[in-house]
Write a protein that holds these residues in place. Sequence first.
Motif, short mmCIF file in Angstrom:
data_model
loop_
_atom_site.label_atom_id
_atom_site.label_comp_id
_atom_site.label_asym_id
_atom_site.label_seq_id
_atom_site.Cartn_x
_atom_site.Cartn_y
_atom_site.Cartn_z
N GLU A 37 0.86 -1.09 -0.03
CA GLU A 37 0.14 -0.28 0.09
C GLU A 37 1.05 1.50 0.01
OE1 GLU A 37 -3.30 2.17 2.90
OE2 GLU A 37 -3.02 -0.06 2.89
N ARG A 38 2.07 1.26 0.99
CA ARG A 38 2.89 2.67 0.74
C ARG A 38 3.67 2.56 -0.40
NH1 ARG A 38 5.13 3.05 7.16
NH2 ARG A 38 3.11 3.43 7.89
N ARG A 39 4.21 1.51 -0.89
CA ARG A 39 4.75 1.61 -2.08
C ARG A 39 4.13 2.05 -3.25
NH1 ARG A 39 6.12 -4.08 -0.23
NH2 ARG A 39 7.90 -3.98 0.67
N MET A 40 2.65 1.79 -3.51
CA MET A 40 1.86 2.33 -4.51
C MET A 40 1.40 3.69 -4.30
SD MET A 40 1.63 0.25 -6.84
CE MET A 40 0.66 1.24 -7.79
N LYS A 41 1.51 4.32 -3.12
CA LYS A 41 1.12 5.63 -2.48
C LYS A 41 2.53 6.30 -2.92
CE LYS A 41 -0.83 8.86 -0.46
NZ LYS A 41 -1.95 9.64 -0.73
N ILE A 42 3.71 5.98 -2.96
CA ILE A 42 4.89 6.29 -3.40
C ILE A 42 4.91 6.74 -4.82
CG2 ILE A 42 7.38 6.30 -3.53
CD1 ILE A 42 7.28 5.00 -0.79
N VAL A 43 4.25 5.72 -5.50
CA VAL A 43 4.16 5.59 -6.96
C VAL A 43 3.19 6.72 -7.40
CG1 VAL A 43 3.53 4.42 -9.14
CG2 VAL A 43 5.03 3.46 -7.21
N GLU A 44 2.11 6.55 -6.60
CA GLU A 44 0.76 7.61 -7.04
C GLU A 44 1.25 9.14 -6.74
OE1 GLU A 44 -2.20 6.20 -4.61
OE2 GLU A 44 -2.38 4.31 -5.72
N ILE A 45 2.13 9.31 -5.83
CA ILE A 45 2.37 10.91 -5.63
C ILE A 45 3.74 11.25 -6.59
CG2 ILE A 45 1.24 10.78 -3.33
CD1 ILE A 45 4.06 10.67 -2.08
N GLY A 46 4.13 10.33 -7.28
CA GLY A 46 5.22 10.77 -8.07
C GLY A 46 6.60 10.58 -7.70
N ARG A 53 23.46 7.85 -6.78
CA ARG A 53 23.07 6.83 -7.54
C ARG A 53 22.47 5.55 -6.42
NH1 ARG A 53 27.46 7.49 -10.47
NH2 ARG A 53 27.04 9.00 -12.20
N LYS A 54 23.35 5.43 -5.41
CA LYS A 54 23.07 4.24 -4.66
C LYS A 54 21.83 4.56 -3.89
CE LYS A 54 24.42 3.74 -0.32
NZ LYS A 54 25.08 3.51 0.80
N GLU A 55 21.36 5.78 -3.58
CA GLU A 55 20.27 6.02 -2.75
C GLU A 55 19.00 6.03 -3.54
OE1 GLU A 55 19.66 6.36 0.61
OE2 GLU A 55 21.64 6.23 0.95
N ALA A 56 19.09 6.43 -4.82
CA ALA A 56 18.12 6.29 -5.93
C ALA A 56 17.84 4.86 -6.03
CB ALA A 56 18.24 7.09 -7.15
N LEU A 57 18.72 4.23 -6.23
CA LEU A 57 18.54 2.70 -6.61
C LEU A 57 18.08 1.77 -5.27
CD1 LEU A 57 21.68 2.08 -8.76
CD2 LEU A 57 19.40 1.97 -9.72
N LYS A 58 18.62 2.33 -4.16
CA LYS A 58 17.95 1.36 -3.12
C LYS A 58 16.48 1.88 -2.93
CE LYS A 58 18.92 1.83 2.01
NZ LYS A 58 19.71 2.37 3.05
N ALA A 59 15.97 3.07 -3.17
CA ALA A 59 14.52 3.40 -2.92
C ALA A 59 13.91 2.62 -3.95
CB ALA A 59 14.39 4.88 -3.01
N LEU A 60 14.40 2.69 -5.12
CA LEU A 60 13.57 1.89 -6.28
C LEU A 60 13.65 0.34 -5.95
CD1 LEU A 60 15.07 3.89 -9.43
CD2 LEU A 60 12.87 4.09 -8.82
N ALA A 61 14.65 -0.13 -5.39
CA ALA A 61 14.55 -1.44 -5.17
C ALA A 61 13.51 -1.85 -4.03
CB ALA A 61 15.76 -2.02 -4.49
N ALA A 62 13.43 -0.85 -3.01
CA ALA A 62 12.25 -0.93 -1.95
C ALA A 62 11.07 -0.98 -2.57
CB ALA A 62 12.69 0.16 -0.85
N ILE A 63 10.94 0.05 -3.63
CA ILE A 63 9.50 0.06 -4.09
C ILE A 63 9.16 -0.87 -4.76
CG2 ILE A 63 8.12 1.54 -5.84
CD1 ILE A 63 9.79 4.05 -4.92
N SER A 64 10.27 -1.54 -5.54
CA SER A 64 9.92 -2.68 -6.55
C SER A 64 9.57 -4.02 -6.10
CB SER A 64 11.16 -2.70 -7.41
OG SER A 64 12.19 -3.47 -6.58
N ASP A 89 4.59 -6.04 -7.20
CA ASP A 89 4.55 -6.38 -8.37
C ASP A 89 3.85 -5.20 -9.16
OD1 ASP A 89 5.57 -8.60 -7.80
OD2 ASP A 89 3.85 -9.89 -8.07
N LYS A 90 2.79 -4.35 -8.45
CA LYS A 90 2.06 -3.28 -9.31
C LYS A 90 3.02 -2.22 -9.49
CE LYS A 90 -2.69 -3.76 -7.86
NZ LYS A 90 -3.58 -3.17 -6.89
N ALA A 91 3.75 -2.17 -8.42
CA ALA A 91 4.74 -0.77 -8.63
C ALA A 91 5.81 -1.18 -9.59
CB ALA A 91 5.50 -0.74 -7.12
#
Length: 162
Positions: free
Chosen positions: A74-83, A101-112, A115-117
């Motif tokens: 739910e929180r991962r999708m909320k992050i996606v929804e708010i941009g 780069r590391k912080e961006a990739l780390k956050a993207l990995a957490a969001i990923s 499956d919907k995200a």
Amino acid sequence: MRTLASQLSSEAERKIGWLLKLFFAGTAAAVGYQFFPYMGDNLMQQSVSLLRVKDPLFKRMGASRLARFATDDERRMKIVEIGGAQELLNMLEAARDDRTRKEALKALAAISRSDKAVGALHNAGALSVIKSTPESLENAEVENYRSSLLKRFQDLRYDSSS
């Protein structure tokens, strides 16, 4: 007799005191339960706003916060929804140093982890951005996050090269 009445009176006062404390604690818990979810959304919005700042330090702080917020689907999708996902991709694309780069990739990995995200990231063009991220010879974590993200896309069949 007087001491018995006095004892009963102090016992009643003590029980009423505990009852009032319990009532106060219950009220505070109910108010907190209603209030804190909004506070979390507000902090997520602020974190996404930090990704839009030019200073890489603030971008890293925002990405780090988003990685910590991405605890459930739910929180991962909320992050996606708010941009947040799009801003993380923009941050990754514009990053000039491995720490950013590391912080961006780390956050993207957490969001990923959702499956919907991953589908939303794919639609936002994440695969090409992640593939075009320069390899890091100095920071193994950058490569670990990068390869785990690429594997996640491949596992969900979003990678056209598989």
